[in-house]
Scaffold this motif. Structure first.
Motif, mmCIF file in Angstrom:
data_model
loop_
_atom_site.group_PDB
_atom_site.id
_atom_site.type_symbol
_atom_site.label_atom_id
_atom_site.label_comp_id
_atom_site.label_asym_id
_atom_site.label_seq_id
_atom_site.Cartn_x
_atom_site.Cartn_y
_atom_site.Cartn_z
ATOM 1 N N ILE A 83 0.883 -1.160 0.000
ATOM 2 C CA ILE A 83 0.000 0.000 0.000
ATOM 3 C C ILE A 83 0.922 1.211 0.000
ATOM 4 N N ASN A 84 0.725 2.077 -0.971
ATOM 5 C CA ASN A 84 1.664 3.174 -1.176
ATOM 6 C C ASN A 84 1.055 4.522 -0.822
ATOM 7 N N SER A 85 1.915 5.502 -0.593
ATOM 8 C CA SER A 85 1.418 6.841 -0.271
ATOM 9 C C SER A 85 1.010 7.577 -1.540
ATOM 10 N N PRO A 86 -0.208 8.113 -1.580
ATOM 11 C CA PRO A 86 -0.658 8.831 -2.775
ATOM 12 C C PRO A 86 -0.151 10.271 -2.824
ATOM 13 N N ILE A 87 0.405 10.743 -1.697
ATOM 14 C CA ILE A 87 0.922 12.116 -1.682
ATOM 15 C C ILE A 87 2.226 12.175 -0.901
ATOM 16 N N VAL A 88 2.939 13.280 -1.068
ATOM 17 C CA VAL A 88 4.090 13.579 -0.230
ATOM 18 C C VAL A 88 3.535 14.088 1.094
ATOM 19 N N GLY A 89 4.091 13.660 2.205
ATOM 20 C CA GLY A 89 3.559 14.174 3.463
ATOM 21 C C GLY A 89 4.133 13.481 4.669
ATOM 22 N N THR A 90 3.396 13.570 5.771
ATOM 23 C CA THR A 90 3.788 12.936 7.019
ATOM 24 C C THR A 90 2.879 11.739 7.264
ATOM 25 N N PHE A 91 3.509 10.619 7.585
ATOM 26 C CA PHE A 91 2.804 9.351 7.774
ATOM 27 C C PHE A 91 2.405 9.203 9.239
ATOM 28 N N ILE B 149 -8.374 17.146 -9.877
ATOM 29 C CA ILE B 149 -6.926 17.284 -9.683
ATOM 30 C C ILE B 149 -6.378 15.983 -9.117
ATOM 31 N N ALA B 150 -5.037 15.862 -9.166
ATOM 32 C CA ALA B 150 -4.387 14.673 -8.618
ATOM 33 C C ALA B 150 -4.286 14.829 -7.098
ATOM 34 N N PRO B 151 -4.239 13.695 -6.378
ATOM 35 C CA PRO B 151 -4.172 13.785 -4.915
ATOM 36 C C PRO B 151 -3.011 14.642 -4.414
ATOM 37 N N TRP B 152 -1.860 14.566 -5.100
ATOM 38 C CA TRP B 152 -0.699 15.304 -4.603
ATOM 39 C C TRP B 152 -0.850 16.819 -4.764
ATOM 40 N N ASP B 153 -1.833 17.258 -5.532
ATOM 41 C CA ASP B 153 -2.100 18.698 -5.624
ATOM 42 C C ASP B 153 -3.141 19.172 -4.619
ATOM 43 N N GLN B 205 -6.637 10.542 -8.915
ATOM 44 C CA GLN B 205 -7.746 11.487 -8.997
ATOM 45 C C GLN B 205 -8.358 11.678 -7.613
ATOM 46 N N VAL B 206 -8.548 12.947 -7.254
ATOM 47 C CA VAL B 206 -9.218 13.246 -5.989
ATOM 48 C C VAL B 206 -10.691 12.855 -6.102
ATOM 49 N N GLY B 207 -11.199 12.147 -5.114
ATOM 50 C CA GLY B 207 -12.623 11.822 -5.081
ATOM 51 C C GLY B 207 -13.408 13.002 -4.534
ATOM 52 N N TRP B 208 -13.131 13.330 -3.286
ATOM 53 C CA TRP B 208 -13.717 14.528 -2.706
ATOM 54 C C TRP B 208 -12.733 15.144 -1.731
#
Lengths: 158, 328
Positions: A83-91, B149-153, B205-208
């Motif tokens: 399971i991977n992180s979808p964003i950069v951030g703090t876990f 938008i993408a989740p990282w944004d 993709q962002v859901g909500w």
């Protein structure tokens, strides 16, 4: 592209003054960014394209595209489903510092169950298991910084 | 109606009928058939519910104002709101507007819906903390969005609601509003509003996204919890008189809608520059805690993703993605 070629590519890019490099073809997309941060490489590829040494890597599940990070010194690849992180951030492994962990190694989680939080800039992302699975290994420490695509849990599909 | 609320209702009627506005504690006690201490307790209860009641030793009590009702009609009447506020839901007491909005998000609610509550029993703060949410006095709301938008944004939206709320507060109160990274609003160095956002995303993709906003509008000094982590204030305390919750809420819907339209059209850059104009911490020494180890350094800016940039005392550059900022 295999890990050897990827290494070669990173070296090629880092030997120049290029700060960002992108390569895309029908099969895969490779982005290399550098700056004052440690160099980060994001690889996006269809599930079939092998990004690490894992033989016939299965589709990487959960809330991340089939992606695996590799730094310039290429850490040992993680074999199996993650399971991977979808964003950069703090876990975060807990909803609050005093609370219990969402999951522990050995736990069996249902599809849709929250396994952790990843926060960036006060945006909290609850990461859920996409399918019923056993948490085999937790790959990051609580409150550790994580990059986009970083494997957080090694899991076994049930 | 329970006995105690019936009594409060009777007390309210007496206050409204009091000649010249004033009615003595003794008179209230006699008419209600309860002790003066019990009268005082009920007055306090009414104040907690947003009634403004003045008390003077020689004159007794006087009703100054009823709580301002937040209704969908009052919030949206005469406003042109293409997305934000297309649907407004007003709740009395709820657990958390973020929870309510997230549930709607999971059920497929369209974007733009805003959930307001008069009070929250489990208002959400960062990392399991609660946001103090008494009734009749402040604003608590959550906006549901579904940007493509993408989740990282998605963390960019943190800055969007901070900018919109800062503008709304400034427009109505005329107070100088600043931001503390990433999205606390300050007046004279004290926190007047806090925001907490949550998202659900598929792989790319962002859901909500739920943008939660809490604003201390008319909170009185004694209503603040004692164990605050950061000095806090309310608009009323800073202005010196009550501020209309409704006026702030209406302005906030308009500013959120405007900022979201700009974001969808032009992306993060204009939001980021508007945010930077509100950010007075560049070159200041700060400490970051609450996300792993505590670090400190001098603020150099905010990068293109919104991450806070610091230089520590050894000249090392740090990129901060989460944590609580405190000026040193």
């Amino acid at each position: 592209m295999d890990i050897k070629e990827l290494r070669g590519l990173i070296k090629l890019v880092t030997d120049t003054d290029i700060t960002e490099f992108e390569l895309e073809n029908a099969d895969e997309k490779i982005v290399i960014k550098r700056g004052t941060q440690p160099e980060i490489v994001h690889v996006q590829a269809p599930a079939a394209a092998v990004v690490a040494a894992a033989p016939a890597a299965p589709a990487i599940p959960a809330a991340a595209p089939a992606a695996a990070p590799a730094s310039a010194d290429a850490p040992a690849p993680i074999v199996g489903e993650t399971i991977n992180s979808p964003i950069v951030g703090t876990f975060y492994r807990k909803p609050s510092p005093e609370a219990e962990f969402f999951v522990k190694e050995g736990d069996v989680v249902e599809a849709g169950q929250t396994v952790c939080l990843v926060e960036a800039m006060k945006m909290f992302n609850e990461i859920e298991a996409e399918f019923k699975c056993k948490i085999v290994e937790i790959l990051k420490d609580d409150t550790a910084p994580v990059e986009f695509g970083d494997p957080l849990f090694r899991v076994e599909k049930i | 109606m329970t006995t105690s609320t019936t009594r409060e209702f009777n007390l309210l009627n007496l206050l409204r009928n009091g000649s010249g506005g004033w009615i003595s504690g003794a008179e209230l006690s006699r008419q209600l058939g309860i002790s003066r201490a019990a009268v005082w307790k009920q007055i306090e209860q009414l104040r907690q519910e947003g009634f403004r009641i003045e008390a003077q030793k020689s004159k007794g009590y006087r009703l100054l104002a009823m709580p301002e009702e937040l209704t969908e009609a009052a919030l949206t009447m005469g406003q042109v709101l293409p997305i934000v506020g297309r649907r407004v839901i007003t709740l009395g007491k709820t657990d958390s507007t973020n929870l309510q909005a997230a549930t709607l998000g999971a059920e497929g609610e369209a974007e733009g819906t805003v959930v307001f509550a008069d009070s929250q029993s489990a208002g959400k703060g960062r990392r399991g903390r609660t946001w103090c949410s008494p009734p009749g006095t402040n604003l608590y709301l959550s906006l549901l969005l579904r940007p493509a938008i993408a989740p990282w944004d998605a963390p960019q939206l943190t800055f969007l609601s901070a900018v919109a709320a800062a503008r709304a507060l400034r427009n109505v109160s005329r107070l100088p509003i600043t931001v503390k990274w990433p999205n606390d609003l300050l007046v004279n160095g004290r926190k007047v509003a806090g925001m907490l956002n949550e998202m659900q995303a598929e792989s790319e993709q962002v859901g909500w996204v739920v943008l939660g906003i809490g604003i201390n509008v008319n909170m009185r000094r004694e209503q603040f919890p004692e164990d605050l982590r950061y000095p806090a204030t309310s608009l009323a305390l800073e202005v010196g008189e009550d501020v209309s919750r409704l006026a702030i809420a209406r302005e906030l819907l308009a500013e959120l809608d405007r900022a979201y339209a700009v974001y969808l059209r032009d992306g993060f850059a204009p939001i980021r520059s508007a945010w930077l104009e509100l950010f007075p911490f560049v070159d200041r020494l700060v400490e970051i805690s609450g996300a792993g180890e505590t670090v400190s350094g001098r603020v150099t800016g905010v990068d293109g993703d919104g991450a806070l940039l610091l230089v520590d005392d050894r000249g090392k550059e740090l990129r901060i993605l989460s944590g609580d900022v405190r000026p040193l």
